[in-house]
Design an enzyme around this catalytic site. Sequence first.
Site, PDB file in Angstrom:
ATOM      1  N   SER A   8      -6.891  12.984   2.288  1.00 45.79           N
ATOM      2  CA  SER A   8      -5.767  13.016   1.362  1.00 45.79           C
ATOM      3  C   SER A   8      -5.565  14.434   0.856  1.00 45.79           C
ATOM      4  CB  SER A   8      -6.032  12.090   0.171  1.00 45.79           C
ATOM      5  OG  SER A   8      -5.114  12.412  -0.862  1.00 45.79           O
ATOM      6  N   HIS A  33      -3.182  11.925   4.956  1.00 45.02           N
ATOM      7  CA  HIS A  33      -2.694  11.027   3.898  1.00 45.02           C
ATOM      8  C   HIS A  33      -1.946  11.863   2.854  1.00 45.02           C
ATOM      9  CE1 HIS A  33      -2.834   7.260   1.577  1.00 45.02           C
ATOM     10  NE2 HIS A  33      -3.101   7.994   0.507  1.00 45.02           N
ATOM     11  N   ASP A  35      -0.003  11.748  -0.625  1.00 50.76           N
ATOM     12  CA  ASP A  35       0.196  10.969  -1.853  1.00 50.76           C
ATOM     13  C   ASP A  35       1.403  11.471  -2.631  1.00 50.76           C
ATOM     14  OD1 ASP A  35      -2.017   9.059  -1.988  1.00 50.76           O
ATOM     15  OD2 ASP A  35      -3.307  10.831  -2.064  1.00 50.76           O
ATOM     16  N   MET A  37       3.554  11.011  -6.039  1.00 53.06           N
ATOM     17  CA  MET A  37       3.468  10.450  -7.396  1.00 53.06           C
ATOM     18  C   MET A  37       4.623  10.973  -8.242  1.00 53.06           C
ATOM     19  SD  MET A  37      -0.555  11.066  -8.032  1.00 53.06           S
ATOM     20  CE  MET A  37      -1.800  10.312  -6.983  1.00 53.06           C
ATOM     21  N   HIS A  67       1.985   7.773   1.205  1.00 49.61           N
ATOM     22  CA  HIS A  67       1.665   6.740   0.223  1.00 49.61           C
ATOM     23  C   HIS A  67       2.580   6.956  -0.979  1.00 49.61           C
ATOM     24  CE1 HIS A  67      -1.659   5.053  -2.699  1.00 49.61           C
ATOM     25  NE2 HIS A  67      -0.547   4.344  -2.724  1.00 49.61           N
ATOM     26  N   MET A  69       3.879   6.356  -4.439  1.00 49.30           N
ATOM     27  CA  MET A  69       3.597   5.804  -5.773  1.00 49.30           C
ATOM     28  C   MET A  69       4.765   6.209  -6.656  1.00 49.30           C
ATOM     29  SD  MET A  69      -0.438   6.778  -5.736  1.00 49.30           S
ATOM     30  CE  MET A  69      -0.202   7.975  -4.433  1.00 49.30           C
ATOM     31  N   MET A 138      -6.166  -0.503  -2.435  1.00 45.32           N
ATOM     32  CA  MET A 138      -6.586   0.559  -3.365  1.00 45.32           C
ATOM     33  C   MET A 138      -7.959   0.204  -3.935  1.00 45.32           C
ATOM     34  SD  MET A 138      -4.194   2.852  -3.419  1.00 45.32           S
ATOM     35  CE  MET A 138      -4.981   3.884  -4.653  1.00 45.32           C
ATOM     36  N   ASP A 176      -8.365   3.118   0.133  1.00 45.61           N
ATOM     37  CA  ASP A 176      -8.001   4.402  -0.485  1.00 45.61           C
ATOM     38  C   ASP A 176      -8.556   4.463  -1.901  1.00 45.61           C
ATOM     39  OD1 ASP A 176      -6.756   6.714  -1.403  1.00 45.61           O
ATOM     40  OD2 ASP A 176      -4.709   5.910  -1.282  1.00 45.61           O
TER      41      ASP A 176
END
Length: 226
Positions: A8, A33, A35, A37, A67, A69, A138, A176
Amino acid sequence: MNSWIAPSILAADFARLGAEVDDVVAAGADLVHFDVMDNHYVPNLSVGPLVLESLRRHGVAVPVDVHLMVEPVDRLIDDFLAAGADYISVHPEATGHPHRSLSLIREGGAKAGVVLNPGTAVAVVEPLIDVVDLVLVMSVNPGFGGQAFIPSSLDKVAAVRRLIDASGRAIRLEIDGGIKVDNIGAAARAGADTFVAGSAVFGVPETHASRADDYRAVLDAMREQV
Ligand code: DX5
Ligand code: ZN
């Protein structure tokens, strides 16, 4: 299904992100990965599609596992498809219509993932099983790297494994949060085949001649356990 390790980039040095990703790919990462946010769905802010676009332009050719979020979800799906995402995963709580969001991802040519938070029931996956290519469990609450692994996540992985096997579909099972050399084996035995690791990889101390060698040592140690 063969095991994949997905470092990540949340834990990478963002001032030299291209080199960080090159090093971790040279070290044997199977996918990256990514992320995303938004300081709304989760209390933290990270990176968006422009950064993925830059990594692709820089020459990053490995599959990228986005991913999301974020809330709402659907408009950003288009941006990440255009930026070159291979997998895009969404939290069902963050979209009014999870089935539609997952279908949008697949219609756009990427693989679709559904994410289960520690507080989300496995049953949420059941009505979505025909439109997912990946289930992401998660093992921390989303929002931050470097948190402690929640042990009950292993039971959840095992339950999702049973659901996937019963479906007969080729669906990846990713875990994850808080994955390290000392617990990745347990996650694999519970049924996971794809392992996200942020701080365990990018946070490793400099002990080799290059960062790629540092990362290779961790990735090799992880691979030995799975
Ligand atoms: C947390 C993120 C994770 C995070 C993992 O919300 O989804 O991908 O980067 O970091 P570690 O491996 O440090 O727990
Ligand atoms: Zn993640």
